[in-house]
Design a protein around this motif. Structure first.
Motif, PDB file in Angstrom:
ATOM      1  N   ARG A   3     -73.043  -4.816  16.825  1.00  0.00           N
ATOM      2  CA  ARG A   3     -72.348  -6.044  17.247  1.00  0.00           C
ATOM      3  C   ARG A   3     -73.075  -6.678  18.428  1.00  0.00           C
ATOM      4  NH1 ARG A   3     -67.640  -2.439  16.549  1.00  0.00           N
ATOM      5  NH2 ARG A   3     -66.557  -3.111  14.667  1.00  0.00           N
ATOM      6  N   ARG A  36     -60.737  -0.182  15.433  1.00  0.00           N
ATOM      7  CA  ARG A  36     -61.919  -0.610  14.704  1.00  0.00           C
ATOM      8  C   ARG A  36     -62.797   0.594  14.394  1.00  0.00           C
ATOM      9  NH1 ARG A  36     -59.994  -4.582  17.580  1.00  0.00           N
ATOM     10  NH2 ARG A  36     -60.259  -6.742  16.954  1.00  0.00           N
ATOM     11  N   PRO A  37     -63.404   0.611  13.208  1.00  0.00           N
ATOM     12  CA  PRO A  37     -64.267   1.750  12.873  1.00  0.00           C
ATOM     13  C   PRO A  37     -65.545   1.715  13.707  1.00  0.00           C
ATOM     14  CG  PRO A  37     -64.425   0.072  11.191  1.00  0.00           C
ATOM     15  CD  PRO A  37     -63.348  -0.371  12.141  1.00  0.00           C
ATOM     16  N   ASP A  39     -68.494   2.461  12.610  1.00  0.00           N
ATOM     17  CA  ASP A  39     -69.500   1.828  11.764  1.00  0.00           C
ATOM     18  C   ASP A  39     -68.826   0.735  10.951  1.00  0.00           C
ATOM     19  OD1 ASP A  39     -71.477   1.051  10.020  1.00  0.00           O
ATOM     20  OD2 ASP A  39     -71.737   3.007   9.094  1.00  0.00           O
ATOM     21  N   SER A  40     -69.112  -0.502  11.266  1.00  0.00           N
ATOM     22  CA  SER A  40     -68.497  -1.617  10.536  1.00  0.00           C
ATOM     23  C   SER A  40     -69.538  -2.368   9.698  1.00  0.00           C
ATOM     24  CB  SER A  40     -67.811  -2.576  11.516  1.00  0.00           C
ATOM     25  OG  SER A  40     -68.760  -3.097  12.424  1.00  0.00           O
ATOM     26  N   SER A  41     -70.586  -1.642   9.315  1.00  0.00           N
ATOM     27  CA  SER A  41     -71.629  -2.272   8.504  1.00  0.00           C
ATOM     28  C   SER A  41     -71.098  -2.589   7.109  1.00  0.00           C
ATOM     29  CB  SER A  41     -72.860  -1.367   8.422  1.00  0.00           C
ATOM     30  OG  SER A  41     -72.511  -0.127   7.851  1.00  0.00           O
TER      31      SER A  41
END
Length: 68
Positions: A3, A36-37, A39-41
């Motif tokens: 991010r 929020r995780p 890894d948000s890929s």
């Protein structure tokens, strides 16, 4: 791309200094209500296969965004 890296690239593309973007850990974001995780890929390989299309790379997408 993290991010932070995305925010730096966006700031630079819009003509702002990357120094305006601060790197912070998720633990420091106490105001976030939703979890929020780490890894948000997003893996778009399946969508690309089904749609049989090429997606824009980040640089081109930021250029298009900046032009709007």
């Amino acid at each position: 791309m993290s991010r932070y890296e995305f925010a730096v690239r966006l700031a630079e593309r819009l003509g702002y200094s990357a120094d305006l973007v601060d790197a912070v850990s998720a633990a420091e974001m106490k105001g976030w209500v939703a979890r929020r995780p780490r890894d948000s890929s997003l893996d778009t390989s399946r969508a690309r296969g089904i749609l049989r299309t090429r997606f824009y790379d980040t640089g081109l997408a930021l250029d298009m965004f900046a032009e709007e």
